[in-house]
Write a protein that holds these residues in place. Sequence first.
Motif, PDB file in Angstrom:
ATOM      1  N   GLN A 441     -11.274  54.353   6.911  1.00  0.00           N
ATOM      2  CA  GLN A 441     -11.212  52.892   6.778  1.00  0.00           C
ATOM      3  C   GLN A 441     -10.310  52.490   5.620  1.00  0.00           C
ATOM      4  O   GLN A 441      -9.668  51.442   5.665  1.00  0.00           O
ATOM      5  N   VAL A 442     -10.290  53.324   4.573  1.00  0.00           N
ATOM      6  CA  VAL A 442      -9.444  53.019   3.420  1.00  0.00           C
ATOM      7  C   VAL A 442      -7.979  53.231   3.771  1.00  0.00           C
ATOM      8  O   VAL A 442      -7.112  52.418   3.431  1.00  0.00           O
ATOM      9  N   TRP A 443      -7.702  54.331   4.488  1.00  0.00           N
ATOM     10  CA  TRP A 443      -6.312  54.674   4.787  1.00  0.00           C
ATOM     11  C   TRP A 443      -5.732  53.851   5.937  1.00  0.00           C
ATOM     12  O   TRP A 443      -4.555  53.524   5.943  1.00  0.00           O
ATOM     13  N   GLN A 483      -6.908  53.087  -5.994  1.00  0.00           N
ATOM     14  CA  GLN A 483      -6.498  51.699  -6.251  1.00  0.00           C
ATOM     15  C   GLN A 483      -7.413  50.723  -5.531  1.00  0.00           C
ATOM     16  O   GLN A 483      -7.806  49.681  -6.082  1.00  0.00           O
ATOM     17  N   ASP A 484      -7.767  51.051  -4.269  1.00  0.00           N
ATOM     18  CA  ASP A 484      -8.648  50.165  -3.505  1.00  0.00           C
ATOM     19  C   ASP A 484     -10.040  50.107  -4.119  1.00  0.00           C
ATOM     20  O   ASP A 484     -10.650  49.032  -4.209  1.00  0.00           O
ATOM     21  N   LEU A 485     -10.549  51.269  -4.536  1.00  0.00           N
ATOM     22  CA  LEU A 485     -11.868  51.284  -5.165  1.00  0.00           C
ATOM     23  C   LEU A 485     -11.863  50.452  -6.439  1.00  0.00           C
ATOM     24  O   LEU A 485     -12.821  49.712  -6.727  1.00  0.00           O
ATOM     25  N   GLN A 486     -10.806  50.558  -7.207  1.00  0.00           N
ATOM     26  CA  GLN A 486     -10.709  49.779  -8.439  1.00  0.00           C
ATOM     27  C   GLN A 486     -10.644  48.288  -8.141  1.00  0.00           C
ATOM     28  O   GLN A 486     -11.289  47.469  -8.824  1.00  0.00           O
ATOM     29  N   ALA A 487      -9.871  47.917  -7.112  1.00  0.00           N
ATOM     30  CA  ALA A 487      -9.753  46.502  -6.745  1.00  0.00           C
ATOM     31  C   ALA A 487     -11.097  45.948  -6.275  1.00  0.00           C
ATOM     32  O   ALA A 487     -11.463  44.807  -6.601  1.00  0.00           O
ATOM     33  N   LEU A 488     -11.831  46.729  -5.520  1.00  0.00           N
ATOM     34  CA  LEU A 488     -13.148  46.279  -5.043  1.00  0.00           C
ATOM     35  C   LEU A 488     -14.119  46.139  -6.212  1.00  0.00           C
ATOM     36  O   LEU A 488     -14.902  45.181  -6.282  1.00  0.00           O
ATOM     37  N   SER A 489     -14.073  47.101  -7.144  1.00  0.00           N
ATOM     38  CA  SER A 489     -14.945  47.026  -8.319  1.00  0.00           C
ATOM     39  C   SER A 489     -14.598  45.807  -9.176  1.00  0.00           C
ATOM     40  O   SER A 489     -15.491  45.103  -9.672  1.00  0.00           O
ATOM     41  N   ASP A 490     -13.293  45.538  -9.330  1.00  0.00           N
ATOM     42  CA  ASP A 490     -12.871  44.367 -10.099  1.00  0.00           C
ATOM     43  C   ASP A 490     -13.340  43.079  -9.431  1.00  0.00           C
ATOM     44  O   ASP A 490     -13.569  42.061 -10.107  1.00  0.00           O
ATOM     45  N   MET A 491     -13.482  43.126  -8.110  1.00  0.00           N
ATOM     46  CA  MET A 491     -13.941  41.959  -7.349  1.00  0.00           C
ATOM     47  C   MET A 491     -15.427  41.694  -7.592  1.00  0.00           C
ATOM     48  O   MET A 491     -15.930  40.609  -7.336  1.00  0.00           O
ATOM     49  N   GLY A 492     -16.144  42.740  -8.081  1.00  0.00           N
ATOM     50  CA  GLY A 492     -17.580  42.610  -8.315  1.00  0.00           C
ATOM     51  C   GLY A 492     -18.416  43.408  -7.349  1.00  0.00           C
ATOM     52  O   GLY A 492     -19.645  43.445  -7.453  1.00  0.00           O
ATOM     53  N   VAL A 493     -17.767  44.067  -6.381  1.00  0.00           N
ATOM     54  CA  VAL A 493     -18.488  44.881  -5.407  1.00  0.00           C
ATOM     55  C   VAL A 493     -18.917  46.186  -6.064  1.00  0.00           C
ATOM     56  O   VAL A 493     -18.160  46.795  -6.827  1.00  0.00           O
ATOM     57  N   ARG A 494     -20.137  46.627  -5.756  1.00  0.00           N
ATOM     58  CA  ARG A 494     -20.644  47.872  -6.323  1.00  0.00           C
ATOM     59  C   ARG A 494     -20.188  49.055  -5.459  1.00  0.00           C
ATOM     60  O   ARG A 494     -20.205  48.986  -4.233  1.00  0.00           O
TER      61      ARG A 494
END
Length: 606
Positions: A441-443, A483-494
Amino acid sequence: MSGTSEGPTPAADLIESAVTESHAQPSPGTGAPPYSAAFAAAPLAMAVVDREGLVTGANPALADLLGTAPRELAGSVAADLVDLASDARTWHAYLEVLRGRQARLRCTRRLKHPDGHSLWAQVTVAPLPGAEHGGVLLSVADISGHRELQARLRHLQMHDPVTRLPNRTLFFERLTTALEAESYEESGTTGRIGLCYLDLDGFKAINDTLGHRVGDSLLAGVAERLTRCAEEAGYARSSPLLVARLGGDEFALLVEDSTGTEQLADLAESVLEALRAPFDLSGRRLSVSASIGVVERQATGTTPTALMQAADTTLHWAKADGKDRWTLFDPERNAHLMTRQALSSTLRPAIERGEFALEYQPLVSMEDGRLRGVEALVRWKHPQFGVLAPNRFIGLAEEDGSIVPLGRWILATACRQARAWQVAHPDEPPIFVSVNVAVRQVWDSDLVADVARILDETELAPHLLQLELTESAVMGSAGRPLQDLQALSDMGVRIAIDDFGTGYSNLAYLSRLPVSVLKLDGSFVRGFQYESDNSAAVPPNPADEVVVEAMIQLAHRLGLTVTAECVETLAQASRLRRIGCDTGQGWLYSRPVPPDRISELLGVRV
């Protein structure tokens, strides 16, 4: 001596016509019919037969063909000379011609000459219209040369030029005949059939590197060894084993009237052993192995297609299991394979038809027993196979890419449900929803954009969404996934790591990842099953608790919370609480349940 009918013989028709016309118009003033000289000199073997079926005259050509004198043929029974009574259909047609009720009979017979050799003859019987007392003309043409040529051509058509073995066409002809009811319903047969279907391991590499000439020599050598194995295995059998080359490096050994799987297993083992010995080919010493699919079953109800499909499937199993081996067809394994294929082919349409549903398993606070969140678990309500758990289809979805649209649907449905609970229970602290995410799903999609859009559409706060990825997917992440994990974390998603402890278990690496939750794999929790009030229970392994406690303490130092999976007993929950685990998930609290059941648990100690 029966045979198939041949096409008409023009020369025979012309002579027969001349004889008929001459017979109808006898020459006046002479005792001998005018056709007698032509009849005697004709190269075509002929005899005149009366209505009783007796020969009234025969020419020298017929006498030569049958190995007797013309005078000895007079008065003999014509049907006996050319074997017309050997089958009922031909005999009936012959009688009808004698009685004038049928215009002609033409058939093929195998005749035996007095000197011992056999010949194939085309026999024609036709009326003599002008004969005073009726009668017929019997003509016999030697077609042995034509039949021999046909046989040679058929042999070339039915055999492989490289190995001289029967080819695919002849194999299927023999297989079809073997499966016909009259072939195996005779007394004394087992009514079973067996097949060893094999190909050579690594033959393509030999062919590509050493050339087709060496490859063909190897195939010929393999054919010799297979033939020897078949001869040794079938020396006492009424039906010899058929060895055929089906194409490329594929061979088949067909066992008619099989005595069971043990016989086929012995044959397959002898083939493997024979092929393991090196081949000496023009100064080269080559070693080769084979993979063999073995099928043995009742012939009743079996078709050539079904038998070959089973053999092909089993051959692939042998290769998948490690090559250089034989594998016996397993109906249960095949049923699972067929189910897998059926599921794979209907996955995408099932998403469009709305055949999927979500259930939710509670994530409970170890401190106060209250519901803190839920994990969304997808179920496939398959119209044929019933309700299927994720382990039956998620792997297939990842293989064919349908995990992307399915993952979007799961994410949107779970967020919409989490928001619905929040709206329906405004006085209770909102619970978060945890959704599993596959690496593909990420790729293969823009996961960050999908999450942002879904959160916006459902009006769910980002901190109420938790995304679970497996440890092997997260550890060592670099480039786009990180990068995607970091962007999601920055969004507030756990971000949670699922099944932690089964992969790399590199806790130090966690400090560089935007991870907020560790979910301990259930294998650690199962070591906590000791109940103090159960003297029969096996005491726990102290090392399990030491390892888990160390992981929890290090996770807390890194600012992570810990969830224990597969909590099933109060003793497990008590010990996990004592060593500092934050939340628990398992059947002790609840199995996965529909959304309305989660509504009943809000505000209640589980």
